[in-house]
Design a protein around this motif. Sequence first.
Motif, PDB file in Angstrom:
ATOM      1  N   GLU A  85       0.833  -1.209   0.000  1.00 44.30           N
ATOM      2  CA  GLU A  85       0.000   0.000   0.000  1.00 44.30           C
ATOM      3  C   GLU A  85       0.869   1.261   0.000  1.00 44.30           C
ATOM      4  OE1 GLU A  85      -3.259   0.336  -0.366  1.00 44.30           O
ATOM      5  OE2 GLU A  85      -3.415  -1.824  -0.600  1.00 44.30           O
ATOM      6  N   GLU A  86       1.980   1.217   0.725  1.00 48.04           N
ATOM      7  CA  GLU A  86       2.898   2.361   0.738  1.00 48.04           C
ATOM      8  C   GLU A  86       3.519   2.567  -0.639  1.00 48.04           C
ATOM      9  OE1 GLU A  86       7.075   3.472   2.879  1.00 48.04           O
ATOM     10  OE2 GLU A  86       5.579   2.407   4.066  1.00 48.04           O
ATOM     11  N   TYR A  87       3.829   1.475  -1.312  1.00 53.47           N
ATOM     12  CA  TYR A  87       4.379   1.582  -2.666  1.00 53.47           C
ATOM     13  C   TYR A  87       3.338   2.176  -3.618  1.00 53.47           C
ATOM     14  CZ  TYR A  87       5.505   0.114  -7.385  1.00 53.47           C
ATOM     15  OH  TYR A  87       5.712   0.098  -8.737  1.00 53.47           O
ATOM     16  N   VAL A  88       2.099   1.723  -3.520  1.00 52.73           N
ATOM     17  CA  VAL A  88       1.052   2.217  -4.419  1.00 52.73           C
ATOM     18  C   VAL A  88       0.755   3.687  -4.150  1.00 52.73           C
ATOM     19  CG1 VAL A  88      -1.403   1.997  -4.991  1.00 52.73           C
ATOM     20  CG2 VAL A  88       0.020  -0.041  -4.797  1.00 52.73           C
ATOM     21  N   SER A  89       0.643   4.057  -2.870  1.00 54.48           N
ATOM     22  CA  SER A  89       0.254   5.431  -2.557  1.00 54.48           C
ATOM     23  C   SER A  89       1.399   6.434  -2.742  1.00 54.48           C
ATOM     24  CB  SER A  89      -0.291   5.525  -1.132  1.00 54.48           C
ATOM     25  OG  SER A  89       0.716   5.213  -0.205  1.00 54.48           O
ATOM     26  N   LYS A  90       2.619   6.059  -2.331  1.00 58.68           N
ATOM     27  CA  LYS A  90       3.738   7.008  -2.380  1.00 58.68           C
ATOM     28  C   LYS A  90       4.735   6.735  -3.496  1.00 58.68           C
ATOM     29  CE  LYS A  90       3.452   7.860   2.553  1.00 58.68           C
ATOM     30  NZ  LYS A  90       4.093   7.687   3.846  1.00 58.68           N
ATOM     31  N   GLY A  91       4.633   5.558  -4.116  1.00 59.43           N
ATOM     32  CA  GLY A  91       5.542   5.232  -5.207  1.00 59.43           C
ATOM     33  C   GLY A  91       6.958   4.935  -4.781  1.00 59.43           C
ATOM     34  N   ARG A  92       7.146   4.483  -3.535  1.00 66.64           N
ATOM     35  CA  ARG A  92       8.490   4.185  -3.043  1.00 66.64           C
ATOM     36  C   ARG A  92       8.914   2.778  -3.473  1.00 66.64           C
ATOM     37  NH1 ARG A  92       9.095   4.494   2.869  1.00 66.64           N
ATOM     38  NH2 ARG A  92      11.273   4.247   2.309  1.00 66.64           N
TER      39      ARG A  92
END
Length: 171
Positions: A85-92
């Motif tokens: 979810e962090e990757y999807v929302s922030k693109g990290r």
Amino acid sequence: MKRFVVIFICGVFAVYTLVFLSAFVFVQKLIPPMLRPKFQQARNFTGLGSLFVNEASMKAYATTYRFYQDGKWTAWQVLEEPLFEEYVSKGRLASLKHNRLDKRLSQKAVYIGRKNGNAKMMASREFKAFTLHLFYAHNQNRKPDSLELIVHQKFRQPKALKTILKFKYQP
């Protein structure tokens, strides 16, 4: 002249592609009936990405865990979800790599547990790496009193959920 060469090469490539794809469709008619089940089994593991339905893409694993610390159990958490979810929302990209590390460590430990039993799994190097990573990366560098772990296998067709591994561990 260059245009003719490019068109000719594209035409040859298109014909080659059609011949290659037709082999998947028409070769079943040429195989003797006694060998067809073997061919069908091998075909489940081949394919061109998402165009084909193969058995490996139809199941997924989910690891849930909770810690016992300070005299109470924490809430159940899914291992891979927060990082994805962090990757999807922030693109990290770091979150995506961390997610893949979590999956790989979890699946290695579960494989040993299913193959050799829980006792050998807990003594294995892979399980120790998985629990150390879980404690220190997902529990703010604290070693809990106990850990409860459940691994589910999800099937997409038919939609089903199977518990593969469930146990408690006291480090």
